[in-house]
Scaffold this motif. Structure first.
Motif, mmCIF file in Angstrom:
data_model
loop_
_atom_site.group_PDB
_atom_site.id
_atom_site.type_symbol
_atom_site.label_atom_id
_atom_site.label_comp_id
_atom_site.label_asym_id
_atom_site.label_seq_id
_atom_site.Cartn_x
_atom_site.Cartn_y
_atom_site.Cartn_z
ATOM 1 N N THR A 85 -6.737 7.735 -0.943
ATOM 2 C CA THR A 85 -5.167 7.382 -1.320
ATOM 3 C C THR A 85 -5.249 6.065 -2.405
ATOM 4 O O THR A 85 -4.234 5.590 -2.319
ATOM 5 C CB THR A 85 -4.381 6.953 -0.029
ATOM 6 O OG1 THR A 85 -4.896 6.008 0.649
ATOM 7 C CG2 THR A 85 -4.141 8.419 0.814
ATOM 8 N N SER A 92 0.617 4.348 0.267
ATOM 9 C CA SER A 92 -0.018 5.753 0.738
ATOM 10 C C SER A 92 0.890 6.228 1.732
ATOM 11 O O SER A 92 0.912 7.355 1.750
ATOM 12 C CB SER A 92 -1.140 5.305 1.619
ATOM 13 O OG SER A 92 -2.101 4.520 1.006
ATOM 14 N N ARG A 93 1.785 5.358 2.608
ATOM 15 C CA ARG A 93 2.610 6.045 3.479
ATOM 16 C C ARG A 93 4.055 5.923 3.096
ATOM 17 O O ARG A 93 4.975 5.849 4.131
ATOM 18 C CB ARG A 93 2.387 5.538 4.869
ATOM 19 C CG ARG A 93 0.798 5.840 5.455
ATOM 20 C CD ARG A 93 0.389 5.528 6.784
ATOM 21 N NE ARG A 93 -0.840 4.836 6.783
ATOM 22 C CZ ARG A 93 -1.409 4.549 7.747
ATOM 23 N NH1 ARG A 93 -0.763 4.346 9.068
ATOM 24 N NH2 ARG A 93 -2.761 4.224 7.758
ATOM 25 N N ASP A 128 0.970 -0.865 0.040
ATOM 26 C CA ASP A 128 0.028 -0.051 -0.027
ATOM 27 C C ASP A 128 1.130 1.199 0.133
ATOM 28 O O ASP A 128 1.542 1.338 1.178
ATOM 29 C CB ASP A 128 -0.945 0.071 1.268
ATOM 30 C CG ASP A 128 -1.851 1.296 1.466
ATOM 31 O OD1 ASP A 128 -1.683 2.128 0.945
ATOM 32 O OD2 ASP A 128 -2.662 1.247 2.402
#
Lengths: 249, 249
Positions: B129, B15-16, B13
């Protein structure tokens, strides 16, 4: 001054919130809503009332809130106006003017929650805050059969946190469906009211039933025994979604 | 000492993460993988090679990496061993021993990317996101027709970042599908190789076609003009997924 009561349906990703309700030094949904409203109202405090709290990590697809405002913005403009002030993990989906007798909590006739479980040998990076991960196979039919035993009106003492202080633990479940979709199992649970952690304890108990560690009969016995220790564990917050609130219209 | 080359299919993922590649003072996928491997190898540095980088915010469903190790863990045990050391937003899905001539980047014959777009008047807290938000209606048929003009082998100068320094901008697109599913439109783009930002510029251009601001003919002219300014904007990173890497087996 003409005060209007605005009812909003909101959605939030609970992953980065310490729950719904304001707490000192924590990021909460209520605090973000009240901050956004204060900004719109030039710093004036506008209190927000929700249908109920959600815990840290719990999501909402259709939480309902209300607040009172002196603004006369057309109701269809409220979502965009509030969304422009809110962080990206909260969205106002709909807004409408409600009568002053409408109350997000006390007018609610019932709620639906959903609980997402995903089965796979390895965790998914996209689901770790959005569903409960089970590395073992679950038998959805056994879960549905166990769930059937919880339908209707019962004393749900076994299915609420042992710390619950509310006296009357009789609640009515009007729906408990177990839906299998590819690698996910979704529980849909609706009722007139819910005790603290009730849906998560139902989910944890149905997971035991799905693994074959509790039979449907065991689940029924757990209900009848009125003892929290007889039911399954409290399933994790990340699988839980407040899906909708029913106001009878 | 017997050295083994391990090929892993991983998902993350984005997103971060500040992207795939190691950068000082930033959280990156490569750094997390190398940290996890160093922990398993008692502090020894194990270098990881991926099929290619992904930018900040870009996700992966089937990124492929390789590394060399003196460990003789059975290949089916590597996913669980690495996952126990990795943060929850990266997962190793599969691992296999590869020959020493296998190289995650140089052995790749092609890749598939997917780009997710969601249309709705208000943003979704669950997608901000994970997909590109379009508040306007898109015509999927017009997007598919425009996409057809990009299929095959062309000089994609108009569809890569103007900063791209690579000389040869001829690439082959073997698939460009526009799939509408409820409120989402997904682009599936496969080819032998991709220039910097190529999929995001294709997505941005097809969004223009979907809004009716570029006709399929305009998109064809943009391709033929070999000028970045003729194509649409670079669509945001959050909609992009590296879906799979093809090694011909």
């Amino acid at each position: 001054m003409d005060i209007k009561r605005i009812k909003c349906t909101i959605s939030y990703d609970g992953s980065r919130f310490a729950g719904y309700q304001v707490q000192p030094n924590e990021r909460t949904v209520q605090q973000e809503l009240e901050k956004a409203l204060a900004r719109m109202h030039k710093g004036e405090e506008i209190r927000v009332t929700a249908s109920g709290r959600t815990d840290a990590g719990v999501h909402a697809m259709g939480q309902v809130i209300h607040f009172d405002t002196p603004f006369s913005i057309p109701e269809e403009r409220w979502p965009a106006a509030l969304n422009s002030q809110l962080p990206a993990d909260i969205a106002v989906l709909r807004a409408e003017e409600a009568s002053s007798s409408f109350h997000a909590r006390f007018s609610a006739l019932g709620k639906e929650y959903r609980y997402r479980i995903y089965q796979s040998p390895h965790r998914s990076p996209f689901k770790h805050t959005y569903a409960c991960h089970c590395p073992f196979e679950l038998n959805a039919e056994a879960m549905q059969e166990a769930g059937r035993r919880l339908m209707g009106t019962h004393d749900f003492t076994s299915f609420c946190s042992a710390k619950t202080e509310v006296e009357d633990k009789v609640r009515t479940l009007t729906k408990l469906e177990v839906i299998k979709q590819e690698e996910e199992i979704e529980l849909r649970v609706a009722g007139s009211g819910f005790l603290y952690n009730m849906v998560r304890i139902i989910a944890g108990t149905l997971i035991e039933a799905g693994r074959g560690r509790m039979s449907p009969g065991d689940v029924e016995q757990a209900l009848k025994g009125r003892n929290r220790a007889l039911a399954g564990k409290t399933a994790p917050a990340e699988g839980l979604y407040l899906w909708s609130v029913d106001y009878g219209n």
